[in-house]
Design an enzyme around this catalytic site. Structure first.
Site, PDB file in Angstrom:
ATOM      1  N   GLY A  92      17.001  19.034  27.320  1.00 42.94           N
ATOM      2  CA  GLY A  92      16.108  20.139  26.960  1.00 42.94           C
ATOM      3  C   GLY A  92      14.689  19.663  26.771  1.00 42.94           C
ATOM      4  N   GLY A 139      10.647  21.110  25.168  1.00 34.81           N
ATOM      5  CA  GLY A 139       9.900  22.139  24.445  1.00 34.81           C
ATOM      6  C   GLY A 139       9.762  21.817  22.980  1.00 34.81           C
ATOM      7  N   ASP A 141       9.078  29.686  17.181  1.00 30.30           N
ATOM      8  CA  ASP A 141       9.542  29.646  18.564  1.00 30.30           C
ATOM      9  C   ASP A 141      10.959  30.196  18.647  1.00 30.30           C
ATOM     10  OD1 ASP A 141       9.358  29.309  21.240  1.00 30.30           O
ATOM     11  OD2 ASP A 141       9.595  27.144  21.237  1.00 30.30           O
ATOM     12  N   GLY A 150       8.501  18.215  22.277  1.00 25.75           N
ATOM     13  CA  GLY A 150       9.204  17.001  22.649  1.00 25.75           C
ATOM     14  C   GLY A 150      10.314  17.247  23.641  1.00 25.75           C
ATOM     15  N   VAL A 180      14.422  16.606  24.552  1.00 28.17           N
ATOM     16  CA  VAL A 180      15.692  16.361  23.879  1.00 28.17           C
ATOM     17  C   VAL A 180      16.634  15.619  24.815  1.00 28.17           C
ATOM     18  CG1 VAL A 180      17.594  17.414  22.620  1.00 28.17           C
ATOM     19  CG2 VAL A 180      15.372  18.549  22.675  1.00 28.17           C
TER      20      VAL A 180
END
Ligand SMILES: *[C@@H]1O[C@H](CO)[C@@H](O)[C@H](O)[C@H]1NC(C)=O
Ligand SMILES: *[C@@H]1O[C@H](CO)[C@@H](O)[C@H](O)[C@H]1NC(C)=O
Ligand SMILES: *[C@@H]1O[C@H](CO)[C@@H](O)[C@H](O)[C@H]1NC(C)=O
Ligand SMILES: *[C@@H]1O[C@H](CO)[C@@H](O)[C@H](O)[C@H]1NC(C)=O
Ligand SMILES: *[C@@H]1O[C@H](CO)[C@@H](O)[C@H](O)[C@H]1NC(C)=O
Ligand SMILES: *[C@@H]1O[C@H](CO)[C@@H](O)[C@H](O)[C@H]1NC(C)=O
Length: 797
Positions: A519, A521, A634, A524, A526
């Site tokens: 992932g 966003g 977010d 950073g 993931v």
């Protein structure tokens, strides 16, 4: 060293008058008199602390230590750090504190009663003096032997580097103005754990760490019997049971104190200079309603971040003492044991902690009620559904204590009342305004002009070139110390609050050199990783490597303490050089986004309703139950992960910069737009103040997506061309549909219409539309959303 000099220098500038009249120490055979309380003051050599008599009531005085006041000594100084005789004030006439020739310090009342003494003895010459750190010390004039020191007998305050040990405890004052012993204690228990205890007039219980957690679950280590805890001068607190925190203003603030406050909370107060007010730089309990005994017996507590804590009596009870809620409420009825005379009042979302007579697992409502009726002492019961086990639990209550409303509590309490009475709900009374929290970026408070004049007058008379030279020396020293602090922080090697600190190399191995990206966003990338203990983890590497280590650790310690069933758990972190990495629990099931777009459609309408409710609960928790006001900023289906039971787990929280609730109306910290297009509230675009309502907006969009099955960013509506600054097309479409009678059916995701509970879906859609109002003031807050969804859930079930 540099600080000593600067303290001294500042104090010297500020208290020229005091140096002349006050004492530096007390020798054998001399005493301090209560009648001369203004002059008979021992002042530390840096001017920071004073010791002497101060007034605690009419013609009542205590002997203690305080932070020297800017204004010359008044009757009662504002910030008292130690008291010899908190529960036995002395008369304002004839009382005195003497250092006897026997070596004993004795506090005598007017009637020559021995009120307090140090119980010391010595034949050698002694002096009682106040050290620069606020420690009142009795020592031999020759040699270094210390016979007695106030640091060994704390009252309600620990000063930096003053240890709390197995022999000492902090005890709160009765109230902010009454310095006598109150009901709360901080101490090491017999299992080496540092705890908070409520020791009320009738009952006592420990409330921190949460009593239902085993010590290791609370991140404590109960095998270190050294039993010592200490707040250092940088604002880091370390206890031998592994409880560690850093204040939010970690670093070299001028003054700090850790206080066991009269409301049962531990707070660290700081101030950057003598001219400023104290601010709270840390506190242990977020939701003050979880402090036991806070509103007394037979009452309810509700906590709201803006309005503070409120106490009110339960129905059928009235308050005993309007000025002191700790006395609680008393019944307005006679308690009857005859079961046919009792009835039960339903209080959803209301929780009572402790004092269970009986506990039954898998109990129906009827059984639980009967159980309570059978017992004359039963004042009510709690009936709680355990989702994991699919059963109801029944707790019958002996006392109605520690009652509170909480958005995250899922049970219902039933209050036993006599039949036929018509009790109305008591009006709530605010106990106190919420404590002002951290104001790290406070402006330097300007000195009143009067003082400035005095200051310069004095300055011109007293300062010679010598002191001006000193001034520069101080600056050089200050500069050096600041530099040193940074390297001090690098030696910060402790696990924070039970979760682990990982080394960079460990995480490099765990993620196979950051190869498996899952992932992106939220500042950073993931990666999927396998930790040394074989657990799978989501490992997020932050971009913002320029954040200072102390600041990062302070933030991580807050995130790490968040705990909610709908929140992804954080297991650890890594901070090494430029690397800032967070380690989270890994959810095998996909996010809400993937589930919504998948063709297999595992999300029926009731699952969607649950997801909506769970997400609302966790947001209410973040916005309203935490100490720090945490905005997510977010909210989107990609950040709502689903566990095996399709319960939502919010991810990627806390990175949105923890915000100070006081600065609600300043969005200076949010210079950069955060969030994802399609979910962003109009405030971002129109540069309006950013509040928790931005999350409410995004949440509303997520609801609309769940209901309609459409992506907000993919909506194509005739007449609307190209990109608008923020994406309100899905909202517009739903609003237009709402004009027709069967609007819910029309907007609903075609795949969930079958067997759908239309009433529930309509509620969801209405809540969603309220959440996406352009005007943030019209949008509900998250606990109102929880309330709407919960009450309607009950209605429908
Ligand atoms: C402070 O509280 C104690 C204990 O409740 C009480 O006995 C005392 O009178 C109070 N003192 C003042 C000045 O109110
Ligand atoms: C126990 O705690 C003390 C103080 O925090 C620390 O110095 C010591 O290393 C600890 N001992 C163990 C065995 O963890
Ligand atoms: C609280 O109510 C119970 C009866 O429900 C009563 O026995 C008790 O005395 C009350 N507590 C106080 C502090 O008045
Ligand atoms: C309870 O009250 C009912 C109705 O008032 C009465 O008939 C019954 O005798 C009472 N029972 C006891 C044990 O007092
Ligand atoms: C709970 O009780 C009901 C009926 O008493 C029973 O059918 C059910 O299996 C029980 N559930 C559990 C989890 O024990
Ligand atoms: C209870 O009190 C309210 C207002 O005080 C009144 O409107 C209502 O009729 C009363 N109900 C009963 C059953 O006495």
């Amino acid at each position: 060293m540099a600080f000593t000099i600067s303290y001294f220098f500042l104090a010297y500038l500020l208290f020229p008058f005091q140096c002349s009249s006050s004492l530096s120490s007390l020798n054998k055979g001399s005493s301090l008199s209560v009648e001369k309380y203004a002059e008979d003051v021992i002042v530390s050599s840096n001017g920071m602390f004073s010791a002497g008599f101060f007034q605690v009531g009419e013609n009542a005085f205590s002997f203690g230590i305080w932070f020297t006041e800017l204004q010359p000594h008044t009757h009662n100084p504002a910030t008292i750090v130690w008291i010899a005789n908190r529960d036995n004030p002395v008369n304002g006439k004839l009382s005195k504190l003497s250092l006897l020739n026997t070596g004993n310090i004795l506090l005598l009342d007017a009637g020559q009663n021995n009120i307090w003494s140090s119980n010391t003895e010595s034949n050698t010459p002694l002096e009682l003096y106040l050290k620069e750190d606020g420690n009142l010390v009795l020592r031999e004039l020759q040699g270094t032997t210390i016979l007695w020191q106030s640091y060994d007998f704390p009252t309600n305050t620990l000063l930096p580097n003053q240890p709390l040990t197995r022999y000492t405890k902090l005890g709160s004052s009765r109230s902010q103005s009454n310095h006598s012993s109150g009901f709360y204690k901080l101490f090491f228990d017999d299992n080496n754990i540092i705890r908070l205890e409520y020791d009320g007039p009738d009952v006592s219980s420990t409330y921190w760490p949460p009593p239902w957690l085993l010590s290791w679950q609370a991140g404590r280590f109960n095998y270190n019997s050294s039993r010592i805890a200490l707040l250092d001068s940088h604002g880091k607190f370390i206890s031998s049971d592994n409880y560690i925190f850093s204040t939010y203003d970690y670093g070299t603030v001028m003054q700090r104190r850790l206080t066991m406050d009269s409301d049962g909370n531990i707070r660290v107060y700081s101030r950057k200079s003598l001219l400023e007010n104290w601010y709270v730089s840390w506190q242990v309990i977020y939701d003050t309603c979880t402090i036991h005994g806070i509103c007394g017996e037979n009452s309810t507590c509700s906590y709201h971040p803006k309005k503070g804590k409120k106490c009110s009596c339960l129905q059928g009870y009235k308050v005993k003492n309007h000025n002191d809620w700790s006395y609680g409420c008393e019944p307005m009825f006679d308690f009857t044991c005859n079961r046919s005379h009792s009835t039960f009042l339903k209080l959803p979302g209301f929780e009572l902690y402790g004092y269970d007579i009986n506990f039954v697992e898998n109990s129906t409502y009827k059984n639980c009620e009967t159980l309570c009726l059978q017992d004359c002492n039963c004042k009510g019961f709690q009936h709680t559904f355990e989702r994991d086990q699919g059963i109801f639990k029944c707790y019958t209550k002996l006392n109605l204590l520690n009652g509170r409303y909480s958005p995250s509590f899922r049970g219902t309490t039933y209050l036993r009342l006599p039949k036929g009475n018509n009790f109305t709900k008591q009006e709530s009374m605010s106990v106190e305004d919420r404590v002002c929290l951290v104001q790290i970026h406070k402006d330097y408070a300007k000195k009143p002009i009067n003082n400035t004049v005095k200051f310069f007058l004095w300055l011109s008379i007293a300062i010679g070139c010598f002191e001006l030279v000193c001034f520069f020396v101080v600056f050089v020293f200050l500069f050096k110390t600041t530099k040193k602090t940074t390297s001090d922080q690098n030696s910060y090697h402790h696990t924070l609050l039970g979760f682990r600190r990982y080394s960079y190399s460990e995480l490099k191995v765990a993620t196979k050199n950051f190869s498996n990206e899952i992932g992106k966003g939220g500042g950073g990338v993931v990666y999927l990783g396998t930790l040394p203990d074989q657990r799978q983890a989501a490992i997020k590497r932050l971009n913002e490597a320029n954040q200072g280590e102390g600041e990062f650790l302070a933030e991580v310690s807050i995130i790490g303490r968040l705990n909610h069933m709908n929140l992804i758990e954080m297991w650890g972190y890594c901070v090494e050089g430029k690397h800032r990495i967070l380690v989270y629990e890994y959810m095998k099931n996909d996010s809400l986004a993937e589930n919504l777009s998948s063709k297999t459609n595992m999300l029926d309408w009731s699952k969607r309703y649950d997801i909506a409710l769970g997400t609302a609960r966790v947001l209410a928790y973040l916005h309203e139950e935490c100490l720090e006001w945490i905005l997510h900023c977010d909210i989107k289906p990609q950040n709502i992960l689903l566990d095996s039971n399709y319960q939502p787990k919010l991810a990627d929280f806390g990175l949105s910069k923890l915000r100070n609730r006081n600065n609600v109306n300043s969005n200076s910290e949010f210079s950069m737009i955060r969030g994802t297009r399609g979910y962003m509230a109009p405030e971002w675009v129109f540069n309006l103040p950013i509040t928790s309502k931005v999350d409410v907006y995004s949440y509303g969009i997520v609801l609309l997506e769940m209901i309609t099955g459409k992506r907000s960013t993919m909506m194509n509506i005739e007449g609307v061309d190209g990109e608008v600054a923020y994406n309100g097309r899905l909202v517009t479409w739903v609003r237009e549909k709402k004009r027709s009678a069967c609007w819910v059916e029309e907007i609903m995701d075609p795949s969930i219409v079958i067997n759908c509970d239309l009433i529930k879906m309509e509620i969801l859609a209405k809540v969603a539309l309220e959440c996406v109002e352009e005007d943030r003031d019209i949008r509900p807050n998250m606990s109102q959303v929880v309330e709407m969804l919960e009450s309607n859930q009950r209605l429908v079930e």
